[in-house]
Design an enzyme around this catalytic site. Structure first.
Site, PDB file in Angstrom:
ATOM      1  N   ASN A 184       0.823  -1.221   0.000  1.00 44.84           N
ATOM      2  CA  ASN A 184       0.000   0.000   0.000  1.00 44.84           C
ATOM      3  C   ASN A 184       0.859   1.274   0.000  1.00 44.84           C
ATOM      4  O   ASN A 184       0.335   2.365   0.175  1.00 44.84           O
ATOM      5  CB  ASN A 184      -1.021  -0.018   1.142  1.00 44.84           C
ATOM      6  CG  ASN A 184      -0.370   0.032   2.513  1.00 44.84           C
ATOM      7  OD1 ASN A 184       0.770   0.460   2.662  1.00 44.84           O
ATOM      8  ND2 ASN A 184      -1.105  -0.406   3.532  1.00 44.84           N
ATOM      9  N   LYS A 245      -3.731   2.458   0.497  1.00 41.11           N
ATOM     10  CA  LYS A 245      -3.997   2.555   1.928  1.00 41.11           C
ATOM     11  C   LYS A 245      -5.263   3.386   2.128  1.00 41.11           C
ATOM     12  O   LYS A 245      -5.424   4.439   1.511  1.00 41.11           O
ATOM     13  CB  LYS A 245      -2.804   3.204   2.629  1.00 41.11           C
ATOM     14  CG  LYS A 245      -2.745   2.923   4.124  1.00 41.11           C
ATOM     15  CD  LYS A 245      -1.343   3.115   4.653  1.00 41.11           C
ATOM     16  CE  LYS A 245      -1.269   2.950   6.163  1.00 41.11           C
ATOM     17  NZ  LYS A 245       0.105   2.931   6.667  1.00 41.11           N
ATOM     18  N   ARG A 321      27.072 -30.310  26.272  1.00 40.30           N
ATOM     19  CA  ARG A 321      26.559 -30.175  24.894  1.00 40.30           C
ATOM     20  C   ARG A 321      26.518 -31.539  24.203  1.00 40.30           C
ATOM     21  O   ARG A 321      25.612 -31.816  23.419  1.00 40.30           O
ATOM     22  CB  ARG A 321      27.380 -29.159  24.097  1.00 40.30           C
ATOM     23  CG  ARG A 321      28.837 -29.504  23.928  1.00 40.30           C
ATOM     24  CD  ARG A 321      29.613 -28.362  23.260  1.00 40.30           C
ATOM     25  NE  ARG A 321      31.025 -28.629  23.249  1.00 40.30           N
ATOM     26  CZ  ARG A 321      31.777 -28.726  22.150  1.00 40.30           C
ATOM     27  NH1 ARG A 321      31.239 -28.554  20.966  1.00 40.30           N
ATOM     28  NH2 ARG A 321      33.069 -28.980  22.227  1.00 40.30           N
ATOM     29  N   SER A 348      28.673 -28.775  16.769  1.00 39.63           N
ATOM     30  CA  SER A 348      29.141 -28.153  18.012  1.00 39.63           C
ATOM     31  C   SER A 348      28.111 -28.225  19.131  1.00 39.63           C
ATOM     32  O   SER A 348      28.459 -28.317  20.298  1.00 39.63           O
ATOM     33  CB  SER A 348      29.480 -26.676  17.775  1.00 39.63           C
ATOM     34  OG  SER A 348      30.636 -26.550  17.004  1.00 39.63           O
ATOM     35  N   GLU A 369      19.434 -17.380  12.802  1.00 45.79           N
ATOM     36  CA  GLU A 369      18.887 -17.693  14.125  1.00 45.79           C
ATOM     37  C   GLU A 369      17.452 -17.213  14.306  1.00 45.79           C
ATOM     38  O   GLU A 369      16.689 -17.812  15.065  1.00 45.79           O
ATOM     39  CB  GLU A 369      19.783 -17.106  15.218  1.00 45.79           C
ATOM     40  CG  GLU A 369      21.175 -17.725  15.301  1.00 45.79           C
ATOM     41  CD  GLU A 369      22.162 -17.174  14.266  1.00 45.79           C
ATOM     42  OE1 GLU A 369      21.802 -16.208  13.569  1.00 45.79           O
ATOM     43  OE2 GLU A 369      23.270 -17.715  14.162  1.00 45.79           O
ATOM     44  N   HIS A 418      28.086 -23.472  24.411  1.00 45.06           N
ATOM     45  CA  HIS A 418      29.265 -22.597  24.453  1.00 45.06           C
ATOM     46  C   HIS A 418      29.033 -21.368  25.333  1.00 45.06           C
ATOM     47  O   HIS A 418      29.345 -20.235  24.955  1.00 45.06           O
ATOM     48  CB  HIS A 418      29.685 -22.185  23.044  1.00 45.06           C
ATOM     49  CG  HIS A 418      30.170 -23.348  22.219  1.00 45.06           C
ATOM     50  ND1 HIS A 418      29.326 -24.329  21.775  1.00 45.06           N
ATOM     51  CD2 HIS A 418      31.410 -23.688  21.786  1.00 45.06           C
ATOM     52  CE1 HIS A 418      30.023 -25.232  21.102  1.00 45.06           C
ATOM     53  NE2 HIS A 418      31.277 -24.873  21.100  1.00 45.06           N
ATOM     54  N   GLN A 430      32.064 -15.065  20.852  1.00 48.29           N
ATOM     55  CA  GLN A 430      31.421 -16.384  20.896  1.00 48.29           C
ATOM     56  C   GLN A 430      30.926 -16.752  22.306  1.00 48.29           C
ATOM     57  O   GLN A 430      30.401 -17.836  22.498  1.00 48.29           O
ATOM     58  CB  GLN A 430      32.395 -17.478  20.441  1.00 48.29           C
ATOM     59  CG  GLN A 430      33.256 -17.106  19.252  1.00 48.29           C
ATOM     60  CD  GLN A 430      32.482 -16.985  17.963  1.00 48.29           C
ATOM     61  OE1 GLN A 430      31.832 -17.922  17.547  1.00 48.29           O
ATOM     62  NE2 GLN A 430      32.507 -15.813  17.348  1.00 48.29           N
TER      63      GLN A 430
END
Lengths: 644, 644
Positions: A184, A245, A321, A348, A369, A418, A430
């Protein structure tokens, strides 16, 4: 109104669209707030979808073959609620008196307090991402013919998460997934980046592996053809609909300054007059074929729990882990609803072990992620139990998705590996040092942080059955197994690993610092100091009773050690739980990562952060000396909360 | 070695590339960890860039016309450090003994502890995004001819942030920005999504407004031509370089299973033998023309501070978000280094007022919060003072960027508006209830939360001069101005708005709850109860002394009220500060948003969350009654920390 014929009855669907516009205006004006113009641009799209394409049994929102409709542009809630009225599941009275009111289920942005809403929206760029997760479930797990429709705004196409989503839709060939973009041209504060340049959107969408179909979003036949084409394809489809719109009310059509503003009553009257008479239409769109005897919950699982649960011998050195990988793989063997996802680091995080045993229930999200969490929420919508893993530090990338998962009442399991300075040489980029604070602040979240392999296995089992967002924090390095395989763990529990009737001080740790606390207790013991050691494996909820008991038993002397920044983590959790309780005044040393770490060995970095055994030992002695009126460093008692 | 001729000397640059590979292998093997194969794939690219295109005075890393080189694939740090050795700024000894060692500046992933590193990398998809910010500064503010080069991995192209970045690079026509993608086909756990399919990358990149140039990343002439072309264009450029992971050592070339693994010594010896003899080359690449008398810090600003600082009369009703807009606009008038950015909600956050007065220093990021923060970090690299605003809830979208900004030692100001349930009808998706926890956990962050317009103006002024990540939380609604214009505020300070020598209880608030605390104090006063009220406008650092004084003065009775979830926010900050100090036992009521809110009016939602004046009043009375041995609800003292 039943629009099941092959040819669209534009008069009828046009009346429905008019009613949706009118109801969106009426509801928002009655509420005194809301987004009528954003609803009006998408009314024709929604009318055609509702009348002719969304296959949905409105009496049975849990029907396993229902299509899924996700309103990614959640601010267009008046349109959604007007649609719910049109299909007969809410009344005009509820719409007119409930919208945006306290205690009502018709909230400003949709949430699953409504049975026809899969997930909360309102944080833009999320509905499309979660839709990918629902479509993954439909194609690969349910193997149902349902279709996932997501209605997006054009502004939200600027969110990176939209491209993570389309990338995965393309990668997984989600032909059961259609995005309708309501182009729009106007955002909140003015024109969008690309206005009505549908060609640029089309190029992007096609480059990301979807089929792009451009249409005039107010031509009902064109919309109908596009939606038909979207259902009959081998690719995900993105319908780029050029819209206006405020369409339908000339005073606001395509005008800036009308985003998120309800029309004042007199203006609303003019708008309704311009729209023309609206009768109380009820839509009966297509329905899924009824399936008899089929449950909507796939794979009920094995009520006996783990049959081949991993077992570890105390003393054996195992990384949590690695134990996570073994545990989720074993869980997957007995519960077919368990699904795993990872952000391209499964070797990992441990998730690779699940992939090996259950490749058909593993979804690779590559380094994305936000989509990792969004897919999990989508899998939850289809009643799966997703376990999504990556480095804990990188879960911060998905914070907004995790926050919204809680609003969506989603049941998802997140695993962050980690954690902390313990990772060593890789350095601070990290190291998760903020994740406990982030996860604890999520409404209703469960935050678990095992110190050994045995507890990891037990907690993974518990996570599968818990509600809400559940987080497991794991450690890179291998540490000795502390618990016998039969040890019982509970959400909200803790274990006291060392205690006597004459304990002088309590050492509180979680994860890697439990091992440091145990070593400190040993060195203190050699000097005749008795230290209690508590493994707070459940950080939220936390075992308040055990903590209070320790406070009372050990002269209120506490050393808390955590591999996390000092704010919001284990220390905060302990303090929030016990402060104000009927105890002697606390004597506290809170050891946490207070400086920016660099690279080094785990031992060097634990020592540098003063969360290692030697620092815990020193802190305990400091508390005892201060109590004797002697201070080994001249500090006043006021400074006791500082790090050692 | 000086490669300033028009034609590349492939023998010489080839020797440099060999040396970079050899040094990356030697350093990682010496460290026993690191990413040699990821370094080897990009060695030829880096050698050509270094020898012929990166215009940089290595003796003067602060030279205003230096090019900027950002290693987005931070795990290839051995390559970067080998390059630093090749240009002569670190020694072979430092490389061989420092890499990944404790206390060394050659960390596992690069950080700005090194003077030639602009920003920390290692969270993938960020270097490219920050590069956009540096290029924005170069094109629009510095108006310098410097070029920004970012070296990315192919795996990170899956991050949505990469597409937010390229979108903005295209939108702003950043012809001074070049991305080099090292397409080595292999990620951490196996093949990437697209392998060597450069065409798909090219389509995406072009759709997002950049010029794509595909090259063989091991052909030096081709690389040289591509880099030359990249500098001479009107568009941002993305060079898609087809490379081989581990290139130069046949045992690992293009093999899975060698990501992030240093070669054992014997293997490293074989690798070095295969690479052939490497002499100690030193590179002298191009340098920027020297500018005399020009400072690298643009627009030094007005040392007198605000000349036309906004002034508000006590009692006047003003939203802190509006005061933010007025304050940052005024600050921009006297300090030309101040720059503003917003995520397409500047009419809501207040930033629109800055745009109106200083359009040349405003950057619209549209709805892309990751890029909003990344651009800010990039502007910081060029010594600007960025003020970046959006709804506080949506700053969670950029959590990983904020975390990394702290690792980068970046000085940035973030403004989050529409905090808490106070926003009312829009519902939970728009309510920041986790932001204080998030921001407090960021290393070195300053967290400010003003209650009125006057304090907002003062805090904006302070933010501009503070270090690190600074966060200002603002409120949607208008509330009375509490302070006289001349009132002094400090980072780490607080103001006691009401006190007497006979205070019975302390009410602690911040932002909107300060007004609720004041109203509660008034109603308590009517019943003869004297309440102290503290405005904790600086949540981190926090005014510990004033809090401890209040604890001592008011019988250790504290009511803390915050418009935030109970974990990690104001309550945690207060507890972390005072627990363990020499005070009587705390009697505490911590009022926070404990249930999932819905829609409603601000008053209804504050009341429902029990953080309004009536709830604070009730909590104070409860503490006093409990103290008298009477409890109005039969709770034991142990329950005092629960919400009222």
């Amino acid at each position: 109104m039943n629009e099941s014929n092959d040819r669209i009855d534009t008069t009828l669907v046009g009346r429905l669209a008019r009613q949706l516009r009118a109801d969106a205006i009426r509801a928002s004006t009655a509420a005194g707030s809301g987004h009528p113009t954003s609803s009006m641009s998408a009314a024709d799209l929604t009318a055609v979808l509702l009348a002719r394409h969304l296959s949905y049994d409105w009496e049975r929102p849990d029907h396993p073959d229902n299509d899924h409709f996700i309103l990614s542009k959640g601010h267009a809630s008046p349109l959604l609620y007007a649609a719910f009225k049109a299909v007969g599941v809410i009344t005009d009275t509820e719409l007119m008196t409930g919208y945006r009111r306290f205690g009502s289920r018709l909230q400003g942005h949709p949430t699953p307090v409504l049975p026809w809403v899969d997930v909360a929206s309102g944080s833009l760029g999320q509905g499309i991402a979660i839709g990918v997760g629902v479509a993954l479930a439909g194609k690969f797990l349910d193997r149902s013919g349902f279709h996932v429709w997501t209605l997006c705004g054009d502004s939200e196409m600027a969110e990176g998460s939209v491209w993570e989503a389309l990338d995965k839709a393309g990668y997984y060939g989600l032909s059961n997934f259609t995005v309708i973009v309501d182009v729009n041209r106007l955002g909140q504060r003015g024109p969008t980046e690309f206005g009505w340049d549908l060609e640029t959107y089309a190029k992007r969408v096609e480059a990301f592996g979807a089929r792009a179909i451009s249409v005039d979003g107010h031509r009902l036949e064109a919309i109908d053809q596009a939606l038909t084409a979207a259902r009959n394809t081998t690719q995900p489809t993105v319908i780029l609909a050029r819209t206006v719109k405020g369409r339908g009310f000339s005073e606001v059509e395509d005008r800036e300054g009308w985003h998120g503003k309800a029309f004042p009553p007199e203006m609303a009257r003019r708008a309704l007059a311009e729209l023309g008479e609206v009768e109380g239409l009820t839509v009966a769109g297509p329905k899924p074929a009824s399936r008899s005897g089929q449950s909507s919950a796939p794979g009920a699982g094995n009520p006996d729990g783990f049959s081949d649960r991993p077992r570890y011998a105390p003393g054996e050195k195992v990384a949590t882990r690695a134990a996570y990988g073994a545990a989720v793989a074993a869980l997957g063997a007995v519960n077919r609803r368990v699904v795993a996802l990872d952000g391209e680091v499964s070797n990992s995080t441990g998730a690779a072990e699940f992939t090996e045993h259950h490749p058909e229930r593993y979804f690779e999200m590559f380094i994305a992620e936000q989509q990792l969490v969004a897919s999990s929420v989508g899998l939850h919508v289809r009643h799966y139990i997703p376990f999504a893993s990556t480095f804990a530090a990188f879960l911060t990338r998905a914070h907004d998705f995790i926050r919204m998962a809680a609003v969506s009442q989603a049941n998802i399991c997140l695993i962050g590996s980690h954690a902390g300075v313990e990772i060593g040489a890789d350095g601070p980029s990290q190291m998760a040092l903020e994740d406990l604070a982030m996860m604890r602040s999520v409404h209703g979240a469960t935050v678990l942080y095992p110190s050994d392999a045995t507890s990891t296995v037990a907690l993974v089992d518990l996570m599968a059955d818990a509600d809400g967002v559940r987080y497991l924090r794991t450690t890179r390095g291998a540490y000795p197994v502390l618990y016998e395989p039969a040890t019982v763990f509970t959400i909200g529990g803790s274990h006291t690993l060392r205690s006597s009737s004459a304990d002088d001080v309590t050492l509180i740790g979680a994860g890697v610092t439990v091992h440091q606390c145990l070593a400190a207790a040993e060195s203190l013991h050699r000097d005749g100091i008795a230290a209690r050691v508590i493994d707070v494996y459940s950080v939220k909820p936390i075992d308040r009773d055990t903590l209070l008991e320790a406070v009372r038993d050990t002269g209120a002397r506490l050393v808390i050690a955590e591999d996390h920044h000092p704010e919001g983590g284990l220390g905060s959790a302990v303090l929030e739980a016990i402060s104000g309780a009927e105890t002697p005044r606390l004597k506290l040393m809170h050891l946490a990562v207070r400086a920016m770490p660099g690279s080094g060995t785990p031992a060097e970095l634990l020592a540098d952060a003063a969360i290692d055994a030697a620092s815990i030992d020193k802190a305990a002695r400091h508390l005892l000396q201060a109590d004797d009126g002697r201070s080994d460093d001249g500090r006043s008692d006021d400074d006791e909360t500082l790090t050692a």
